[in-house]
Design a protein around this motif. Structure first.
Motif, PDB file in Angstrom:
ATOM      1  N   GLN A 162      29.773  45.162  43.795  1.00 36.52           N
ATOM      2  CA  GLN A 162      29.260  43.806  43.955  1.00 36.52           C
ATOM      3  C   GLN A 162      29.854  42.919  42.857  1.00 36.52           C
ATOM      4  OE1 GLN A 162      25.074  42.576  43.062  1.00 36.52           O
ATOM      5  NE2 GLN A 162      24.913  42.695  45.283  1.00 36.52           N
ATOM      6  N   CYS A 163      30.250  41.728  43.236  1.00 35.15           N
ATOM      7  CA  CYS A 163      30.854  40.799  42.269  1.00 35.15           C
ATOM      8  C   CYS A 163      29.786  40.329  41.285  1.00 35.15           C
ATOM      9  CB  CYS A 163      31.457  39.619  43.020  1.00 35.15           C
ATOM     10  SG  CYS A 163      32.015  38.304  41.943  1.00 35.15           S
ATOM     11  N   ARG A 164      30.109  40.400  39.998  1.00 35.62           N
ATOM     12  CA  ARG A 164      29.095  40.024  39.003  1.00 35.62           C
ATOM     13  C   ARG A 164      29.006  38.527  38.821  1.00 35.62           C
ATOM     14  NH1 ARG A 164      30.064  43.938  34.114  1.00 35.62           N
ATOM     15  NH2 ARG A 164      30.244  45.871  35.273  1.00 35.62           N
ATOM     16  N   THR A 165      30.106  37.826  39.100  1.00 39.00           N
ATOM     17  CA  THR A 165      30.076  36.375  38.917  1.00 39.00           C
ATOM     18  C   THR A 165      29.073  35.725  39.869  1.00 39.00           C
ATOM     19  OG1 THR A 165      32.412  36.499  38.386  1.00 39.00           O
ATOM     20  CG2 THR A 165      31.540  34.304  38.808  1.00 39.00           C
ATOM     21  N   CYS A 166      29.105  36.166  41.118  1.00 39.76           N
ATOM     22  CA  CYS A 166      28.265  35.496  42.114  1.00 39.76           C
ATOM     23  C   CYS A 166      27.120  36.383  42.603  1.00 39.76           C
ATOM     24  CB  CYS A 166      29.106  35.073  43.312  1.00 39.76           C
ATOM     25  SG  CYS A 166      29.858  36.471  44.170  1.00 39.76           S
ATOM     26  N   GLY A 167      27.025  37.575  42.075  1.00 39.99           N
ATOM     27  CA  GLY A 167      25.958  38.485  42.483  1.00 39.99           C
ATOM     28  C   GLY A 167      26.067  38.926  43.930  1.00 39.99           C
ATOM     29  N   PRO A 188      33.220  28.429  46.793  1.00 35.92           N
ATOM     30  CA  PRO A 188      33.505  29.859  46.846  1.00 35.92           C
ATOM     31  C   PRO A 188      33.675  30.425  45.434  1.00 35.92           C
ATOM     32  CG  PRO A 188      34.990  28.635  48.273  1.00 35.92           C
ATOM     33  CD  PRO A 188      34.247  27.622  47.456  1.00 35.92           C
ATOM     34  N   CYS A 189      33.235  31.644  45.266  1.00 35.28           N
ATOM     35  CA  CYS A 189      33.303  32.287  43.955  1.00 35.28           C
ATOM     36  C   CYS A 189      34.765  32.526  43.568  1.00 35.28           C
ATOM     37  CB  CYS A 189      32.546  33.608  44.001  1.00 35.28           C
ATOM     38  SG  CYS A 189      32.815  34.648  42.560  1.00 35.28           S
ATOM     39  N   PRO A 190      35.170  32.075  42.356  1.00 34.23           N
ATOM     40  CA  PRO A 190      36.584  32.241  41.964  1.00 34.23           C
ATOM     41  C   PRO A 190      36.953  33.701  41.667  1.00 34.23           C
ATOM     42  CG  PRO A 190      35.306  31.275  40.166  1.00 34.23           C
ATOM     43  CD  PRO A 190      34.373  31.368  41.348  1.00 34.23           C
ATOM     44  N   THR A 191      35.982  34.514  41.302  1.00 34.10           N
ATOM     45  CA  THR A 191      36.282  35.913  40.950  1.00 34.10           C
ATOM     46  C   THR A 191      36.623  36.744  42.189  1.00 34.10           C
ATOM     47  OG1 THR A 191      34.729  35.716  39.133  1.00 34.10           O
ATOM     48  CG2 THR A 191      35.427  37.947  39.704  1.00 34.10           C
ATOM     49  N   CYS A 192      35.807  36.582  43.233  1.00 37.10           N
ATOM     50  CA  CYS A 192      35.973  37.450  44.407  1.00 37.10           C
ATOM     51  C   CYS A 192      36.508  36.668  45.605  1.00 37.10           C
ATOM     52  CB  CYS A 192      34.644  38.101  44.767  1.00 37.10           C
ATOM     53  SG  CYS A 192      33.390  36.896  45.242  1.00 37.10           S
ATOM     54  N   ALA A 193      36.861  35.396  45.397  1.00 34.49           N
ATOM     55  CA  ALA A 193      37.386  34.532  46.466  1.00 34.49           C
ATOM     56  C   ALA A 193      36.429  34.481  47.672  1.00 34.49           C
ATOM     57  CB  ALA A 193      38.772  34.974  46.904  1.00 34.49           C
TER      58      ALA A 193
HETATM   59 ZN   LIG Z   1      32.047  36.653  43.486  1.00 41.30          ZN
END
Ligand SMILES: [Zn+2]
Ligand SMILES: [Zn+2]
Length: 374
Positions: A162-167, A188-193
């Motif tokens: 799971q992406c930590r930036t956006c949970g 949109p979350c930049p870490t996981c696009a």
């Molecule tokens: Zn994310």
């Protein structure tokens, strides 16, 4: 003071629920994420401004009484300047504040954005195949789901985290300020696009893409009655998207080969039939091609050049309507270009006996009309 009401298409008596409903409906059509025309953007701003005023009982009361002039100052100081129109960022934020992100309204848009590519192929078919329909097996170079990782892109034995930036939501929210107060903007979350997950160890087979190059064969059924430039859309038969995102479509463009036996006019086919003087004068039986096999046609004695005969229902199928067009036979009387002595003698004999041709013949279009109307 009815402009705002007119923009939303509501009555002066509309309650808060009516206002919200009317705005939502219009905003869904005009939202810049959905409707790219600059006109729509301007209208989106206008209706959002109307909504923002009418949904607030205090602002609405001032607007009803003083119009836009009443909106500038605080209550009790109507007419005081300071009113301004909402700009696009404000309009988008207002919409998002009350209705959530545009994406959440339509669902699945995040995955949709990562959808695999559409694949286009051309298929050439004969006129006969237009008449009867056709089947083709098409070989495609495409991208298919990676079997090693099941499309996740994660190395065998591992799983995407799971992406930590956006949970895991795929979205990040930021507070933004505007004249209407504080709003939350979503992107949109930049870490996981926007995927909600990240891959820590990549699958070696697909390098984390979740898809690999592959050859694929697809069966395509082409309905009878298609025309050049028609195309078929096979939903989901295109390349798969990365990491289990939905596949694109397969678009099959149709090309129709010329057939020198027929001229095509929509659903009708035209066949030219040359007749000699004697065949036209004496009558004649002839075999003609149709897309459904040969047909025996009798030419009555005394047939004129340019006559149009009709074989009903022997034309092409009407796509999506049922029924078929007609096969039209256009006669030509052939005049020999070079004749020998014997022929010349016989024509001279004939000339003494035959009558005068009529002064006027009905034109081609009149005959065509008559043939089609009959
Ligand atoms: Zn994310
Ligand atoms: Zn893989």
């Amino acid at each position: 003071m009815s402009e705002y009401y007119d923009l939303l298409g509501i009555a002066r008596e509309a309650n808060e629920a009516d206002i919200k409903k009317a705005y939502r409906k219009r905003a869904m059509e005009l939202h810049p994420d959905k409707n790219p025309s600059p006109d729509a953007e301007a209208k989106f701003k206008e209706i959002t401004e109307a909504y923002e005023v009418l949904k607030d009982p205090e602002k609405r009361a001032r607007y009803d009484r003083y119009g836009k002039a009443g909106l500038g100052g605080t209550a009790g100081s109507p007419g005081y300047g300071g009113f301004h129109h909402v700009d696009l960022a404000e309009a988008l934020n207002i919409f998002m504040r009350d209705f959530g992100g545009f994406e959440s309204l339509f669902g699945g848009q995040r995955a949709e954005a990562r959808r695999g590519q559409d694949i286009r192929v051309s298929v050439r078919i004969s006129l006969q195949e237009v008449a009867l329909g056709a089947k083709r097996t098409i070989k495609l170079k495409t991208l298919e789901r990676c079997d090693t990782c099941g499309g996740t892109g994660a190395r065998k034995g591992t799983r995407p985290a799971q992406c930590r930036t956006c949970g895991g939501s795929g979205e990040v929210r930021r507070a933004a300020r505007s004249m209407f107060g504080q709003f939350v903007s979503v992107s949109p979350c930049p870490t996981c696009a926007g995927e909600g997950v990240v891959i820590t160890e990549q699958c070696e087979a697909c390098r984390g893409e979740g898809r690999v190059r592959a050859d694929k064969t697809v069966q395509v059924e082409i309905p009878a009655g298609v025309t050049e430039n028609n195309y078929l859309t096979l939903r989901g038969s295109g390349a798969v998207g990365p990491r289990n995102a939905p596949p694109g479509d397969l678009l099959v463009m149709i090309e129709v080969k010329d057939d020198d036996r027929f001229e095509r006019d929509g659903d009708n086919l035209i066949v030219d039939l040359p007749l000699s003087f004697s065949q036209a004068a004496l009558g004649h039986a002839v075999t003609l091609p149709t897309p459904y096999g040969e047909e025996r046609v009798t030419i009555v004695p005394g047939t004129q050049g340019g006559t149009i005969l009709k074989l009903k229902g022997k034309g092409l199928p009407r796509l999506g309507q049922g029924g078929k067009g007609d096969l039209l036979i256009r006669t030509h009387v052939w005049t020999p270009e070079a004749i020998n002595e014997e022929q010349a003698r016989l024509f001279h004999e004939l000339a003494k006996l035959e009558g005068e041709p009529p002064k006027r013949q009905p034109g081609f279009w009149a005959k065509l009309k008559e043939a089609l109307g009959a």
